[in-house]
Design a protein around this motif. Structure first.
Motif, short mmCIF file in Angstrom:
data_model
loop_
_atom_site.label_atom_id
_atom_site.label_comp_id
_atom_site.label_asym_id
_atom_site.label_seq_id
_atom_site.Cartn_x
_atom_site.Cartn_y
_atom_site.Cartn_z
N TRP A 78 0.82 -1.20 0.00
CA TRP A 78 0.00 0.00 0.00
C TRP A 78 0.86 1.26 0.00
N GLN A 79 1.93 1.25 0.80
CA GLN A 79 2.80 2.43 0.85
C GLN A 79 3.53 2.64 -0.48
N ALA A 80 3.82 1.55 -1.17
CA ALA A 80 4.43 1.68 -2.49
C ALA A 80 3.50 2.41 -3.45
N CYS A 81 2.20 2.20 -3.30
CA CYS A 81 1.24 2.92 -4.14
C CYS A 81 1.34 4.42 -3.90
N LEU A 82 1.54 4.82 -2.65
CA LEU A 82 1.67 6.25 -2.36
C LEU A 82 2.87 6.85 -3.08
N THR A 83 3.96 6.13 -3.13
CA THR A 83 5.16 6.66 -3.78
C THR A 83 5.00 6.78 -5.29
N GLN A 84 4.03 6.06 -5.86
CA GLN A 84 3.82 6.07 -7.30
C GLN A 84 2.82 7.15 -7.75
N LEU A 85 2.23 7.87 -6.81
CA LEU A 85 1.28 8.91 -7.18
C LEU A 85 2.00 10.06 -7.88
N PRO A 86 1.35 10.74 -8.82
CA PRO A 86 2.00 11.86 -9.51
C PRO A 86 2.44 12.94 -8.53
N ASP A 87 3.67 13.39 -8.69
CA ASP A 87 4.23 14.41 -7.80
C ASP A 87 4.04 15.77 -8.43
N LEU A 88 2.84 16.30 -8.29
CA LEU A 88 2.53 17.62 -8.87
C LEU A 88 1.46 18.30 -8.04
#
Length: 324
Positions: A43-53
């Motif tokens: 689940w935390q890996a999903c957070l790191t894959q969110l667009p950084d904008l």
């Protein structure tokens, strides 16, 4: 690790300042223990894959819409959809992130539309008990609350909340991975306390109502939403085993009996502001919640009954005050 330092700064100098003695240590311990959960790294890996904008637009008044579809390429939008699907199941919502529509199991916006007209949250400090993934907390903040704190021990729900909060980092909206009983003593620090969809899961409903009252300042307001049955103030249903396939359902009182519960617990100005039969359009399976849902839990020959033969889900929302 979630950075709660802005919350600690906001609590300083308030009626909840006593939390600062225990809350940081309790949160550190809870989040450290959480890393033993088998699914948490995924689940935390999903957070790191969110667009950084930074989203160009944010709309919380009619729903929760963050960013627009044209801020991402088609490939980025598909990747975002797959990332958010990695946090399945999504129970409460709906949400829209950069054009990706998360069609959750519950149309929680419908519930909010029924409840919100009866509330005044401007400038208030709010506690949401059993907040799920935080959908209603964003609506509370949009309606003027100065601080919203939610409690729910479910780590998937916390991760979903953090996915949304990534794009609203300055909002005074926080989710704590605790039960109500695990919170530090609240010392009447909240103007408004919500308990929606929690009471029927409590073996001792009166104790829950007393705990909620302890969280309210004198004159503060409780917003209580729960399953009820039709009948007079003497009526209450205690299922033999499951109710609508849920194992942990204990007491479904009539509205009259629920009002008596509240009065016996010392609340005043008790009133029911909404009574609604849950429809299969409001709670159902979707591609974002692919397990069974309400249509599977009703009698296939009579939608007014659950599959166990009990009255189908009827939900009441009551308001009550802690005396001055």
């Amino acid at each position: 690790m979630i950075d709660y330092s802005p919350l600690y700064r906001d609590l300083s100098g308030t009626s909840l300042q006593n939390w600062l003695a225990d809350l940081p240590t309790a949160l550190e311990r809870r989040l450290t223990e959480a890393h033993r959960h088998g699914d948490l790294p995924r689940w935390q890996a999903c957070l790191t894959q969110l667009p950084d904008l930074l989203p160009a637009t944010v709309e919380l008044q009619q729903g929760i819409q963050i960013g627009a579809a044209d801020e991402l390429s088609a490939e980025q939008q598909q990747a975002l959809r797959e990332t958010l699907q990695g946090l399945h199941p999504w129970r409460k919502g709906p949400f829209e992130l950069f054009g990706v529509q998360i069609d959750t199991e519950w149309r929680s916006d419908w519930k909010w539309d029924r409840v919100a007209p009866h509330l005044t949250l401007q400038g208030k400090r709010v506690l949401d008990v059993g907040c799920g993934n935080g959908y209603h907390m964003w609506r509370m903040w949009q309606d003027g609350a100065r601080m919203v704190i939610g409690v729910d021990p479910n780590l998937l729900f916390l991760t979903q909340f953090e996915a949304i909060r990534r794009y609203l980092p300055d909002a005074p909206v926080w989710q704590l991975p605790f039960t109500l009983e695990e919170l530090p003593e609240p010392t009447g620090g909240f103007d408004t306390v919500f308990s929606m969809g929690v009471l029927y899961h409590r073996r001792s409903p009166l104790d829950h109502l007393l705990q909620l009252k302890a969280c309210l300042r004198p004159g503060g307001e409780l917003v209580l939403e729960t399953l009820v049955i039709e009948g007079d103030e003497q009526q209450c249903l205690m299922p033999e085993d499951r109710y609508a396939q849920m194992r942990n359902v204990w007491f479904l009182p009539s509205v009259g009996m629920l009002e008596r519960f509240l009065r016996r617990c010392g609340y005043t100005d008790v009133r029911c502001v909404d009574l609604n039969r849950t429809s299969v359009e409001e709670q159902r399976s979707t591609e974002w919640m692919r397990f069974q849902s309400l249509p599977d839990f009703l009698d296939p020959t009579n939608a007014e009954l659950t599959c166990e033969g009990y009255p189908a889900p009827l939900r009441a929302t009551l308001l009550a005050k802690r005396p001055e």
